[in-house]
Design a protein around this motif. Structure first.
Motif, mmCIF file in Angstrom:
data_model
loop_
_atom_site.group_PDB
_atom_site.id
_atom_site.type_symbol
_atom_site.label_atom_id
_atom_site.label_comp_id
_atom_site.label_asym_id
_atom_site.label_seq_id
_atom_site.Cartn_x
_atom_site.Cartn_y
_atom_site.Cartn_z
ATOM 1 N N GLU A 102 24.321 44.926 37.579
ATOM 2 C CA GLU A 102 23.403 46.275 39.083
ATOM 3 C C GLU A 102 21.987 46.456 38.510
ATOM 4 O OE1 GLU A 102 23.714 50.856 40.339
ATOM 5 O OE2 GLU A 102 25.340 49.468 40.403
ATOM 6 N N ASN A 103 21.512 45.713 38.757
ATOM 7 C CA ASN A 103 19.824 46.128 38.563
ATOM 8 C C ASN A 103 19.517 45.279 37.299
ATOM 9 O OD1 ASN A 103 16.899 46.542 38.962
ATOM 10 N ND2 ASN A 103 17.617 48.567 38.044
ATOM 11 N N GLY A 104 19.749 43.949 36.996
ATOM 12 C CA GLY A 104 19.799 42.954 35.536
ATOM 13 C C GLY A 104 21.011 43.845 34.850
ATOM 14 N N GLN A 105 21.636 45.301 34.725
ATOM 15 C CA GLN A 105 22.720 45.744 33.954
ATOM 16 C C GLN A 105 23.735 45.191 34.088
ATOM 17 O OE1 GLN A 105 21.354 46.738 30.869
ATOM 18 N NE2 GLN A 105 18.927 46.545 31.795
ATOM 19 N N GLU A 106 24.535 44.734 32.917
ATOM 20 C CA GLU A 106 25.906 44.298 32.883
ATOM 21 C C GLU A 106 26.902 45.186 32.830
ATOM 22 O OE1 GLU A 106 27.807 40.355 31.832
ATOM 23 O OE2 GLU A 106 27.954 41.388 30.613
ATOM 24 N N GLU A 107 27.327 46.203 33.821
ATOM 25 C CA GLU A 107 28.655 46.327 33.408
ATOM 26 C C GLU A 107 30.266 46.095 32.607
ATOM 27 O OE1 GLU A 107 30.873 50.410 34.981
ATOM 28 O OE2 GLU A 107 28.608 50.227 35.497
ATOM 29 N N MET A 108 30.214 44.854 33.351
ATOM 30 C CA MET A 108 31.618 44.217 33.288
ATOM 31 C C MET A 108 31.174 42.989 33.087
ATOM 32 S SD MET A 108 34.942 44.776 32.477
ATOM 33 C CE MET A 108 35.975 43.744 32.006
ATOM 34 N N ARG A 109 32.279 42.267 32.129
ATOM 35 C CA ARG A 109 32.044 40.930 31.580
ATOM 36 C C ARG A 109 32.635 39.890 32.398
ATOM 37 N NH1 ARG A 109 36.297 38.618 29.056
ATOM 38 N NH2 ARG A 109 37.984 40.474 28.317
ATOM 39 N N VAL A 110 31.434 38.318 32.685
ATOM 40 C CA VAL A 110 33.383 37.747 33.205
ATOM 41 C C VAL A 110 34.560 37.417 32.902
ATOM 42 C CG1 VAL A 110 33.343 35.810 34.230
ATOM 43 C CG2 VAL A 110 30.745 36.294 33.869
ATOM 44 N N ILE A 111 35.366 37.412 34.024
ATOM 45 C CA ILE A 111 36.206 37.322 33.477
ATOM 46 C C ILE A 111 37.251 35.813 33.911
ATOM 47 C CG2 ILE A 111 39.391 38.434 33.410
ATOM 48 C CD1 ILE A 111 37.490 40.177 31.833
ATOM 49 N N SER A 112 37.806 34.681 33.651
ATOM 50 C CA SER A 112 37.882 33.601 33.424
ATOM 51 C C SER A 112 39.686 33.085 33.511
ATOM 52 C CB SER A 112 37.103 32.774 32.341
ATOM 53 O OG SER A 112 36.681 32.678 31.447
ATOM 54 N N SER A 113 40.085 34.021 32.782
ATOM 55 C CA SER A 113 41.142 33.813 32.518
ATOM 56 C C SER A 113 42.230 34.139 33.665
ATOM 57 C CB SER A 113 42.122 34.542 31.152
ATOM 58 O OG SER A 113 41.904 36.067 31.631
ATOM 59 N N PRO A 114 43.589 33.684 34.195
ATOM 60 C CA PRO A 114 44.155 33.988 35.222
ATOM 61 C C PRO A 114 45.003 35.132 34.128
ATOM 62 C CG PRO A 114 45.239 31.899 33.806
ATOM 63 C CD PRO A 114 43.759 31.823 32.743
ATOM 64 N N GLY A 115 45.268 35.784 36.124
ATOM 65 C CA GLY A 115 46.522 36.816 35.536
ATOM 66 C C GLY A 115 46.947 37.645 37.163
ATOM 67 N N PRO A 116 47.159 38.676 37.252
ATOM 68 C CA PRO A 116 48.204 39.109 38.164
ATOM 69 C C PRO A 116 46.785 39.437 39.288
ATOM 70 C CG PRO A 116 47.460 40.660 36.643
ATOM 71 C CD PRO A 116 46.757 39.590 36.219
ATOM 72 N N GLY A 117 48.066 38.925 40.457
ATOM 73 C CA GLY A 117 47.349 39.245 42.043
ATOM 74 C C GLY A 117 46.440 38.822 42.279
ATOM 75 N N ASN A 118 45.291 38.961 43.430
ATOM 76 C CA ASN A 118 44.688 38.111 43.562
ATOM 77 C C ASN A 118 43.720 37.818 43.188
ATOM 78 O OD1 ASN A 118 46.290 37.761 46.609
ATOM 79 N ND2 ASN A 118 44.927 40.059 47.547
ATOM 80 N N PHE A 119 42.364 39.048 42.291
ATOM 81 C CA PHE A 119 41.768 38.923 41.580
ATOM 82 C C PHE A 119 41.971 36.946 40.432
ATOM 83 C CE2 PHE A 119 39.230 38.409 38.057
ATOM 84 C CZ PHE A 119 38.061 38.621 38.485
ATOM 85 N N GLY A 120 43.595 37.285 40.697
ATOM 86 C CA GLY A 120 43.766 36.506 38.456
ATOM 87 C C GLY A 120 43.911 34.817 39.423
#
Length: 253
Positions: A102-120
């Motif tokens: 948000e506005n150039g400031q990272e709050e959460m890193r990139v998650i690239s590994s598989p996981g549960p649910g739709n996100f993963g």
């Protein structure tokens, strides 16, 4: 068929404009009803030149949570929302599950590994908003390219990857929800945010972007808490407290 021709073919007559709609709101975003393969959607088209931002927390650290709360705070600064939508999955405390900038400031890193649910359900992806350009990237491609994002949100699964549907989508799936997501044009100059007006499967939603809108890449936002704020068509969805929000900001008039 080009993206713009495809969009014109999909869209139906939009709802009557709300009388209080300002010229700046009308110019910033176009929201219309559309139909694809007999299923109804609302599409909001945004130029990457607009003031498109992600939102999560107020200055005191509390999450915005609702479109109305965010819009009220913007109005105190002489601004207003021309459009907004929930923008990615979040934990119970409303913190984003994946990458969030948000506005150039990272709050959460990139998650690239598989996981549960739709996100993963890889591949998932990242919407990256730069200066005058926005792109949906598959997550591994995003990590390779390292684009400069003023705002970004990660979600999953990808709906369309380089013109192909997510490999795990099934044409005969019976899992249907009200779903929302975003696609970007090949040149990165146009975004289309879509929300279904009836329960649809991942396959059906993906074909909207691939076949209906001719968009090379598209990202799923959610299928449980899909919400839209579109004052130009008189729509302000309410419901549970949201995590990340994406919206277009214009001067209040």
């Amino acid at each position: 068929m080009s993206f713009h021709a495809a969009l014109a073919a999909l869209t139906l007559a939009a709802a009557a404009l709300v009388p209080s709609l300002t010229p700046s709101q009308a110019a910033a975003v176009s929201c219309e009803g559309a139909s694809h393969e007999g299923r109804r959607y609302t599409l909001c088209t945004v130029s990457a030149e607009e003031d498109l931002r992600t939102f999560l927390r107020a200055p005191d650290g509390t999450v915005w949570g609702h479109f109305s709360t965010l819009d009220a705070a913007l109005r105190q600064k002489g601004e207003t929302l021309a459009f907004a939508m929930n923008a990615g999955m979040y934990h119970e405390d409303r913190a984003p599950v994946g990458h969030y900038v948000e506005n150039g400031q990272e709050e959460m890193r990139v998650i690239s590994s598989p996981g549960p649910g739709n996100f993963g359900m890889l591949p998932n992806g990242v919407l990256c908003i730069g200066t005058g350009e926005a792109q949906v990237y598959e997550t591994r491609d995003f990590l390779t390219r390292k684009p400069d994002c003023r705002f970004a949100t990660q979600s999953g699964p990808m709906l369309v990857i380089d013109g192909e549907l997510h490999p795990r989508f099934l044409p005969d799936s019976t899992s249907r929800y009200i779903r929302n997501g975003v696609g970007t044009s090949d040149d990165g100059k146009t975004l289309v945010f879509a929300i279904s007006e009836e329960p649809v499967s991942f396959y059906e939603f993906g074909t909207l972007f691939r076949d209906g809108l001719k968009m090379p890449n598209a990202l799923f936002f959610d299928g449980n808490v899909s919400r839209l704020f579109a004052p130009q068509i008189g729509r302000t969805d309410i419901g549970r407290t949201l995590g990340p929000i994406i919206g277009v900001v214009v001067p209040a008039e």
